[in-house]
Design an enzyme around this catalytic site. Structure first.
Site, PDB file in Angstrom:
ATOM      1  N   LYS A  23       5.564  -2.458  15.900  1.00 58.58           N
ATOM      2  CA  LYS A  23       6.487  -2.934  14.896  1.00 58.58           C
ATOM      3  C   LYS A  23       8.086  -2.746  15.126  1.00 58.58           C
ATOM      4  CE  LYS A  23       4.124  -1.704  11.244  1.00 58.58           C
ATOM      5  NZ  LYS A  23       2.529  -1.522  11.720  1.00 58.58           N
ATOM      6  N   GLU A  71       5.551   9.802  18.265  1.00 57.19           N
ATOM      7  CA  GLU A  71       4.217   9.344  18.014  1.00 57.19           C
ATOM      8  C   GLU A  71       3.656   8.181  19.103  1.00 57.19           C
ATOM      9  OE1 GLU A  71       3.855   7.795  14.100  1.00 57.19           O
ATOM     10  OE2 GLU A  71       3.081   5.770  14.970  1.00 57.19           O
ATOM     11  N   SER A 116       6.622   9.716   6.282  1.00 56.99           N
ATOM     12  CA  SER A 116       5.491   9.493   7.528  1.00 56.99           C
ATOM     13  C   SER A 116       4.058   9.964   6.743  1.00 56.99           C
ATOM     14  CB  SER A 116       5.937  10.253   8.607  1.00 56.99           C
ATOM     15  OG  SER A 116       4.528  10.005   9.721  1.00 56.99           O
ATOM     16  N   HIS A 127      10.462  10.388  15.303  1.00 56.34           N
ATOM     17  CA  HIS A 127       9.294  10.792  15.054  1.00 56.34           C
ATOM     18  C   HIS A 127       8.121   9.831  15.501  1.00 56.34           C
ATOM     19  CE1 HIS A 127       5.748  10.144  12.614  1.00 56.34           C
ATOM     20  NE2 HIS A 127       5.694  11.509  12.393  1.00 56.34           N
ATOM     21  N   ASN A 128       8.631   8.417  15.274  1.00 52.56           N
ATOM     22  CA  ASN A 128       7.741   7.273  15.704  1.00 52.56           C
ATOM     23  C   ASN A 128       7.583   7.280  17.172  1.00 52.56           C
ATOM     24  OD1 ASN A 128       7.440   6.978  12.504  1.00 52.56           O
ATOM     25  ND2 ASN A 128       7.618   4.813  13.056  1.00 52.56           N
ATOM     26  N   LYS A 167      13.284   9.870  11.618  1.00 50.74           N
ATOM     27  CA  LYS A 167      11.813   9.153  11.528  1.00 50.74           C
ATOM     28  C   LYS A 167      11.699   8.233  12.603  1.00 50.74           C
ATOM     29  CE  LYS A 167       7.965   7.478   9.643  1.00 50.74           C
ATOM     30  NZ  LYS A 167       7.883   6.439  10.141  1.00 50.74           N
ATOM     31  N   VAL A 212       0.801  -1.200   0.186  1.00 45.33           N
ATOM     32  CA  VAL A 212      -0.045  -0.020   0.034  1.00 45.33           C
ATOM     33  C   VAL A 212       0.774   1.307   0.127  1.00 45.33           C
ATOM     34  CG1 VAL A 212      -0.496  -0.120   2.405  1.00 45.33           C
ATOM     35  CG2 VAL A 212      -1.964   1.269   1.121  1.00 45.33           C
TER      36      VAL A 212
END
Ligand code: 6PG
Length: 477
Positions: free
Chosen positions: A260, A189, A128, A185-186, A182, A12
């Site tokens: 994950k 998050e 992202s 960032h996660n 990144k 996706v």
């Protein structure tokens, strides 16, 4: 004619990224290990732009204009290495290979070095924004050489989200810098999601509100300073009714949060760097606790407080308190994450500009929020600031949130509602404020049992006390 850019890996995210390039007028070569996905993409979305379907890696590489620009969108880890190994022998000097997956930054450093040896550019790029972001404009965090950014950057900036006309994409720094950013960032998050979840839990199990009423509270918050993608979608999730049972959606979902790995990596890296990111760590641990089934089964009958609800007058005021506590705790979590970016940048000599990271996170990504423009401004005023919390805006907000923040943490403790995110944020804040910390006592303990030595407030040097001898002065080592 040859394609301007290629995307391999058409799950996706890859598919939507390829469509995004095509919608911006680029001719895109598309490739997937199993060809069915490539065929499906062309059948469904072929009309959106110019696609070149490649059946094999050779065809894919041959379809590209030179220097070749290739974006890999496959699973992090071994699958990414496998694709790189297949591509590399077919490429020529100056070609650019970008990895848009959630790779570990140390893998990216290794891959960048290996490809550089062969005259190829490797761009480890955080992307992202989920499915929708990939298609309509993600936030992009590319790392690699300036030369690689010169050729690939303009295309990435083109397809990225825009805020105030500025693309949410910038050259982050060399080798692993993009994937490091990144990763953080996660981590942020995770912390933000945990704080929002705690706010929900307190409103539900402290103030006694139902999910649809809490959705309304979040909608109100989203019209103010907390305005963000995560608050917005939280309201939608809470307002949803499960079609099969007619119950609130949130009540039919198994309460075990999965992960994950990027949040865990953030904390692992923070431990190595010695940066306290307690908000992110608590968020990762809260997910682990939620998924520890035997532990939770064993713990269910343990004694708790007798008082478990707020009285109705207190409950009415509570939502405002929680808003303040959420904003304050969120500031702490973001401040911690930005400190990790600065520490990583120093450790690996990446020269990352923290304000630029806040700038490219204002749109496209999962943590996009009005708040990030404040962070951008804070770093614009002082790029080297030791913590965001001393910025005038944040300082003032922390000041006015004080009593509410402390009330919320004590209410959580009194009612037995777990709020590790709020509590750890407040503890960190008080730790920063403290004139003296009990770390002095820890140093004394270390010196007592292991002669680990200590430093003094009144003299330079390293000291050890001979604890078995009463009243003897310390000896300098
Ligand atoms: C993004 C997201 C994304 C990630 C998820 C899943 O920035 O678009 O961070 O990269 O896939 O958020 O993370 P977990 O499965 O670990 O919750």
């Amino acid at each position: 004619s040859p394609a301007r850019i290629g995307v391999t890996g058409l799950a996706v995210m890859g598919r939507n990224l390829a469509r995004n390039f095509a919608r911006h007028g680029y001719r895109v070569a598309v490739h997937n290990r199993t060809q069915a996905r490539t065929t499906a993409l062309l059948e469904e979305f072929g009309h959106e732009g110019e696609f070149v379907a490649a059946g094999t890696t050779e065809e894919f590489v041959a379809a590209l204009e030179r220097p070749r620009l290739i974006v890999i969108m496959v699973k992090a880890g071994a699958p990414t290495d496998a694709v790189i190994d297949e591509l590399v022998p077919l490429l020529d000097e100056g070609d650019v290979v970008a990895d848009g997956g959630n790779a570990h930054f140390l893998d990216t450093r290794r891959r960048e070095a290996a490809l550089r040896e062969r005259g190829l550019h490797f761009v480890g790029s955080g992307i992202s924004g989920g499915e929708q972001g990939a298609l309509e404009g993600p936030s992009i965090m590319p790392g690699g050489t300036p030369e690689a950014y010169r050729v690939l950057g303009p295309l990435l900036e083109d397809i990225a989200a825009k805020v105030d006309g500025k693309p949410c994409c910038t050259h982050v720094g060399p080798d692993g810098a993009g994937h490091f950013v990144k990763m953080v960032h996660n981590g942020i998050e995770y912390a933000d999601m945990q704080l929002i979840a705690e706010a929900y839990d307190l409103l539900r199990h402290g103030a006694g509100l139902q999910p649809d009423a809490i959705a309304e509270v979040f909608r109100t918050w989203n019209a103010g300073r907390l305005e963000s993608y995560l608050i917005e979608i939280t309201a939608e999730v809470l307002a949803r009714t499960d079609a099969a049972t007619g119950k609130p959606f949130v009540d039919v979902v198994l309460d075990q949060a999965e992960q994950k790995g990027t949040g865990r990596w953030t904390v692992q890296s923070a431990l190595e760097l010695g940066v306290p990111v307690s908000g992110i760590a608590e968020a990762v641990f809260a997910r682990s606790l939620s998924g520890s089934v035997p532990l939770r089964q064993a713990g269910r009958g343990l004694p708790g407080p007798t008082e478990t609800w707020l009285d109705s007058a207190a409950a009415d005021r509570f939502a405002d308190d929680v808003e303040q506590a959420l904003y304050a705790s969120k500031m702490v979590a973001y401040a911690q994450g930005f400190n990790q970016i600065q520490a990583g940048s120093a450790e690996y000599s990446w020269q990352i500009d923290p304000g630029e990271m806040a700038t490219i996170w204002r749109g496209g990504c999962i943590i996009r929020a009005r708040f990030l423009d404040r962070i951008r401004a804070a770093y614009e005023a002082d790029r080297e600031r030791p913590t965001l919390l001393t910025d005038a805006h944040f300082r003032e907000a922390l000041g006015s949130a004080q009593s509410a923040w402390r009330r919320v943490v004590s209410v959580a403790a009194q009612l037995g509602v777990p709020a590790p995110g709020f509590a750890t944020a407040l503890a960190y804040y008080d730790g920063l404020r403290a004139e003296r910390l009990p770390a002095a006592l820890v140093q004394g303990q270390r010196d007592f049992f292991g002669a680990h030595t200590y430093r003094r407030v009144d003299r330079d040097g390293t000291f050890h006390t001979r604890w078995e001898v009463e009243g003897r002065p310390e000896e300098q080592r």
